[in-house]
Scaffold this motif. Sequence first.
Motif, PDB file in Angstrom:
ATOM      1  N   PRO A   1       0.784  -1.231   0.000  1.00  0.00           N
ATOM      2  CA  PRO A   1       0.000   0.000   0.000  1.00  0.00           C
ATOM      3  C   PRO A   1       0.818   1.285   0.000  1.00  0.00           C
ATOM      4  CG  PRO A   1       0.003  -0.982   2.186  1.00  0.00           C
ATOM      5  CD  PRO A   1       0.697  -1.959   1.273  1.00  0.00           C
ATOM      6  N   SER A   2       2.135   1.192   0.085  1.00  0.00           N
ATOM      7  CA  SER A   2       2.950   2.412   0.123  1.00  0.00           C
ATOM      8  C   SER A   2       2.957   3.103  -1.230  1.00  0.00           C
ATOM      9  CB  SER A   2       4.386   2.071   0.541  1.00  0.00           C
ATOM     10  OG  SER A   2       5.031   1.347  -0.485  1.00  0.00           O
ATOM     11  N   GLU A   3       3.286   4.387  -1.187  1.00  0.00           N
ATOM     12  CA  GLU A   3       3.387   5.181  -2.413  1.00  0.00           C
ATOM     13  C   GLU A   3       4.467   4.614  -3.327  1.00  0.00           C
ATOM     14  OE1 GLU A   3       2.504   8.566  -4.928  1.00  0.00           O
ATOM     15  OE2 GLU A   3       1.426   7.603  -3.287  1.00  0.00           O
TER      16      GLU A   3
ATOM     17  N   ALA B   1       3.174   1.402  -5.036  1.00  0.00           N
ATOM     18  CA  ALA B   1       2.118   1.707  -6.006  1.00  0.00           C
ATOM     19  C   ALA B   1       2.693   2.349  -7.260  1.00  0.00           C
ATOM     20  CB  ALA B   1       1.077   2.621  -5.366  1.00  0.00           C
TER      21      ALA B   1
ATOM     22  N   ALA C   1      -3.806  -2.939  -4.424  1.00  0.00           N
ATOM     23  CA  ALA C   1      -3.106  -2.825  -3.148  1.00  0.00           C
ATOM     24  C   ALA C   1      -3.453  -4.000  -2.240  1.00  0.00           C
ATOM     25  CB  ALA C   1      -3.457  -1.508  -2.467  1.00  0.00           C
ATOM     26  N   GLU C   2      -2.463  -4.482  -1.507  1.00  0.00           N
ATOM     27  CA  GLU C   2      -2.628  -5.587  -0.565  1.00  0.00           C
ATOM     28  C   GLU C   2      -2.060  -5.136   0.775  1.00  0.00           C
ATOM     29  OE1 GLU C   2      -3.491  -8.224   1.515  1.00  0.00           O
ATOM     30  OE2 GLU C   2      -3.875  -9.056  -0.497  1.00  0.00           O
ATOM     31  N   SER C   3      -2.938  -4.954   1.766  1.00  0.00           N
ATOM     32  CA  SER C   3      -2.502  -4.405   3.055  1.00  0.00           C
ATOM     33  C   SER C   3      -1.512  -5.306   3.779  1.00  0.00           C
ATOM     34  CB  SER C   3      -3.704  -4.123   3.955  1.00  0.00           C
ATOM     35  OG  SER C   3      -4.374  -5.324   4.282  1.00  0.00           O
TER      36      SER C   3
ATOM     37  N   ARG D   1       2.234  -4.352   3.578  1.00  0.00           N
ATOM     38  CA  ARG D   1       2.733  -3.056   4.070  1.00  0.00           C
ATOM     39  C   ARG D   1       4.128  -3.234   4.670  1.00  0.00           C
ATOM     40  NH1 ARG D   1      -0.816  -5.306   7.428  1.00  0.00           N
ATOM     41  NH2 ARG D   1      -0.346  -5.426   9.660  1.00  0.00           N
TER      42      ARG D   1
ATOM     43  N   THR E   1       6.564  -5.337  -3.517  1.00  0.00           N
ATOM     44  CA  THR E   1       6.483  -5.203  -2.067  1.00  0.00           C
ATOM     45  C   THR E   1       7.805  -4.737  -1.470  1.00  0.00           C
ATOM     46  OG1 THR E   1       5.797  -6.329  -0.029  1.00  0.00           O
ATOM     47  CG2 THR E   1       7.037  -7.629  -1.628  1.00  0.00           C
TER      48      THR E   1
END
Length: 200
Positions: free
Chosen positions: A52-54, A57, A69-71, A74, A138
């Motif tokens: 989910p980070s900038e 992405a 996005a996949e939490s 993170r 990731t």
Amino acid sequence: MTVRVMLISPAMNTALREARFAGDATLDASGVRAARQAAPSVPHADRAVHGPSERCARTAEALGLPSVAESALRDWELGRWAGDRLDEVSAREPEGVAAWLADPAAAPHGGESLLALCARAGVWLDSLNGAGRVLAVTEPSLVRAAVVHALELPPQAFWRLDVAPLTLTELSGRSGRWNLRVGRPLAGGPGGREADGDAP
């Protein structure tokens, strides 16, 4: 069914360049350029996700991936240390840093311990049974934690694994038995798409 999990680390950004803890920021110009150049060598996948980070992405976007996005992917949650450099934290909290580096269960920063990070990566990895070919952009910390879990390494091995920007780490198998494929660059030529048999 065998699962193939392809983990791509994000391209360069300011936080990575300055070695900041969990310092999220968009990619710098060189990072965007490098990701776009690497796009042709990204392997085919049945499913693509990104942290989910900038930076994850924007890397996925520059690679041309239609990912979501996949939490669970993170970055390592480092509490009050987030955004700081190791030398800054070491000067401020030397005992906390020493405990963090020596004890996988320690979380002096108020975030996740190394054990918790590896467990989170393992839960996500083991949830992929039957998912076919999964590609994930990731964080380097998640790549390292996933390898520790998959190969059943001692948690301290995490500190001996290096993950450079825009590199591909591949795990194949299923929950309880994973194999690791190392040394594949995200670039054209040897080790690229043709070497993988993904060319049309």
